[in-house]
Design an enzyme around this catalytic site. Structure first.
Site, PDB file in Angstrom:
ATOM      1  N   LYS A 215     -14.227   0.277  -2.349  1.00 41.32           N
ATOM      2  CA  LYS A 215     -14.974   0.558  -1.107  1.00 41.32           C
ATOM      3  C   LYS A 215     -16.248   1.337  -1.452  1.00 41.32           C
ATOM      4  O   LYS A 215     -17.338   1.042  -0.976  1.00 41.32           O
ATOM      5  CB  LYS A 215     -14.125   1.405  -0.146  1.00 41.32           C
TER       6      LYS A 215
ATOM      7  N   HIS B 136      10.030 -25.853  -0.243  1.00 40.64           N
ATOM      8  CA  HIS B 136       9.401 -26.969  -0.956  1.00 40.64           C
ATOM      9  C   HIS B 136       8.217 -26.493  -1.786  1.00 40.64           C
ATOM     10  O   HIS B 136       7.329 -27.271  -2.107  1.00 40.64           O
ATOM     11  CB  HIS B 136       8.979 -28.028   0.060  1.00 40.64           C
TER      12      HIS B 136
ATOM     13  N   GLU C 208       0.818  -1.218   0.000  1.00 44.20           N
ATOM     14  CA  GLU C 208       0.000   0.000   0.000  1.00 44.20           C
ATOM     15  C   GLU C 208       0.849   1.264   0.000  1.00 44.20           C
ATOM     16  O   GLU C 208       0.474   2.269  -0.586  1.00 44.20           O
ATOM     17  CB  GLU C 208      -0.929   0.019   1.214  1.00 44.20           C
TER      18      GLU C 208
HETATM   19  O1  PA5 Z   1      -3.428   1.158   6.072  1.00 46.82           O
HETATM   20  C1  PA5 Z   1      -4.558   1.540   5.906  1.00 46.82           C
HETATM   21  O2  PA5 Z   1      -4.859   2.746   5.963  1.00 46.82           O
HETATM   22  C2  PA5 Z   1      -5.697   0.573   5.595  1.00 46.82           C
HETATM   23  O3  PA5 Z   1      -5.262  -0.729   5.445  1.00 46.82           O
HETATM   24  C3  PA5 Z   1      -6.720   0.589   6.724  1.00 46.82           C
HETATM   25  O4  PA5 Z   1      -6.075   0.265   7.925  1.00 46.82           O
HETATM   26  C4  PA5 Z   1      -7.878  -0.380   6.472  1.00 46.82           C
HETATM   27  O5  PA5 Z   1      -8.529  -0.103   5.257  1.00 46.82           O
HETATM   28  C5  PA5 Z   1      -8.880  -0.283   7.600  1.00 46.82           C
HETATM   29  O6  PA5 Z   1      -9.360   1.022   7.697  1.00 46.82           O
HETATM   30  P1  PA5 Z   1     -10.012   1.580   9.005  1.00 46.82           P
HETATM   31  O7  PA5 Z   1      -8.987   1.532  10.086  1.00 46.82           O
HETATM   32  O8  PA5 Z   1     -10.427   2.958   8.665  1.00 46.82           O
HETATM   33  O9  PA5 Z   1     -11.175   0.695   9.316  1.00 46.82           O
END
Ligand code: PA5
Length: 455
Positions: free
Chosen positions: A434, A322, A293
């Site tokens: 989303k 393996h 990310e």
């Molecule tokens: O790193 C991030 O920002 C995302 O992976 C969020 O943690 C994830 O989408 C969950 O979001 P939230 O904490 O708003 O529920």
């Protein structure tokens, strides 16, 4: 004695060992010139909320609050369930597995206070149905974590569990079974928490994937009985290391620089993390999110379209010897591999001797030694086949080393973002699906997304 410093051994990443697939000394020296200015920039912009993870190891107020709350939990509860997804659960999960072990909840003594479970990272109903069958809900506290307070997976699980607990314990009593971490300004979770008067520990100002050393990771770790002060002490050790402007002394920068050179100079766009420790399997999942990310971006700092990204792969040694090693050794030259090795494994199990067979040589060896020999053999095989690989060495798998390890990767991600010239804190690509999901589920004011979907 806190337990030693982690080391990064990058000898097999170099051109001396893997020829044209490895980095050259002068390339690293050139990149090293950036370190001082990066550290200066980080220092100057430290007050931005996104960079607040840099302060987490020093946040004594949160530390005290977490200790105060978790100290009281064992008197009432046996289990804590973390309900969250992505950055809101991967760090807590990685800590628990690393310190309690892979099968912690089946093994008495592995966890020291509460058993920790994880839920809310899917809308598949089966794990939820199974979990509520396994748990004695009267002895369970739910820790609901969502920075935005709007995430469908987390919120749907929370609403289900809330209703279930109201049925079981009655409205008044059920509130004692929930602790909530969310931002306190926007989002449905914060709104509900305020309306219903749940116990709220505010989300730290930064984003999920940099939140492991904030309340998100600390509360479950402390509830399980692990020493969160040592975890933070480990992180502080790595903070000090990362402030060093000499590259040879700054292992997170070295790591970032070698990832950068591999990606930009040699088209090695896959970064494998392969711990030789089952207890670090979840750590690789945490790393996968951090790298995936943070570094993927359509545009760079100058808003120029670049579509950059390094593909993180979570592997596990020796299991994947393996399964994946054939690919890593004889497949395309598009990968770099980072092993994690635990130098001192506190386990003396040995392979029994069996005489007068070809297996006699194996008898008497400790499993722990075999594990580390397998790592050595794999690293050398890769090197001999011109496959760059490095090893992060943990003196032991304890809170102090783990704290260093988390911060090592977090700050390395930041350095790598600077080198790649991309913002490591945004994730616009996550938003589209989303929005479409929420539109399809009937969220008001999401008509435009429905239209985009052809409804
Ligand atoms: O790193 C991030 O920002 C995302 O992976 C969020 O943690 C994830 O989408 C969950 O979001 P939230 O904490 O708003 O529920």
């Amino acid at each position: 004695m806190l337990g030693g410093k982690i080391q990064y051994d990058y000898a097999f990443m170099s051109a001396d060992k893997v020829g044209r697939f490895g980095f050259k000394k002068q390339e690293l020296e050139k990149l090293a010139k950036n370190l001082k200015s990066f550290n200066k920039k980080i220092k100057q912009t430290k007050n931005e909320s996104e960079l607040s993870f840099l302060k987490s190891p020093y946040d004594n107020q949160t530390l005290r609050q977490v200790l105060r709350i978790t100290r009281k939990l064992p008197a009432k509860f046996d289990n804590l369930v973390v309900v969250g997804i992505g950055g809101s659960n991967l760090g807590a999960k990685a800590i628990y597995q690393a310190l309690a072990g892979q099968d912690a909840n089946q093994l008495p003594k592995k966890w020291r206070k509460l058993k920790i479970y994880f839920s809310g990272n899917t809308t598949d109903p089966q794990p939820l149905a199974d979990l509520i069958k396994v748990l004695n809900l009267k002895k369970t506290v739910f820790y609901i974590v969502s920075k935005s307070g709007n995430t469908i997976e987390t919120l749907s699980n929370f609403l289900f569990l809330r209703k279930k607990m109201i049925w079981q314990m009655g409205y008044k009593k059920h509130k004692e079974h929930f602790i909530i971490t969310t931002n306190t300004e926007t989002g449905s979770l914060g709104e509900i928490a305020q309306k219903e008067d749940y116990l709220v520990l505010p989300h730290y100002p930064g984003g999920g994937r940099y939140s492991v050393l904030s309340v998100n990771g600390l509360l479950p770790a402390a509830a399980a009985g692990f020493d969160i002060e040592r975890l933070l002490a480990g992180a502080k050790t790595m903070v000090r290391q990362s402030k060093n402007n000499r590259v040879a002394k700054n292992s997170p920068f070295l790591f970032a620089a070698l990832q950068y050179l591999a990606y930009t100079k040699r088209q090695q766009n896959i970064s494998v993390l392969m711990p030789y420790a089952n207890a670090l399997a979840e750590f690789s999942q945490w790393f996968r999110q951090l790298w995936g990310e943070s570094l993927a971006n359509k545009v760079n700092f100058k808003n120029k379209k670049v579509n950059l990204g390094i593909t993180p792969v979570a592997a596990l040694g020796p299991t994947d010897q393996h399964s994946q090693i054939q690919l890593y050794i004889e497949g395309p030259y598009d990968k770099i591999i980072t092993f994690i090795k635990v130098a001192k494994i506190k386990n003396n199990l040995k392979v029994p001797k069996y005489k007068n067979t070809d297996l006699e040589y194996l008898g008497g060896h400790k499993f722990a030694d075999i594990l580390n020999i397998e790592h050595q053999a794999t690293a050398v095989s890769l090197m001999k086949n011109k496959r760059p690989n490095g090893t992060i060495i943990l003196p032991e798998l304890n809170e102090y080393c783990l704290g260093q390890l988390f911060y090592f990767f977090e700050i390395a991600a930041l350095y790598l973002g600077e080198l790649m010239q991309v913002n490591v804190f945004n994730q616009p690509g996550v938003e589209q699906s989303k929005n479409y999901t929420q539109a399809l589920l009937g969220k008001p004011d999401y008509e435009k997304y429905k239209k985009e979907l052809g409804y």
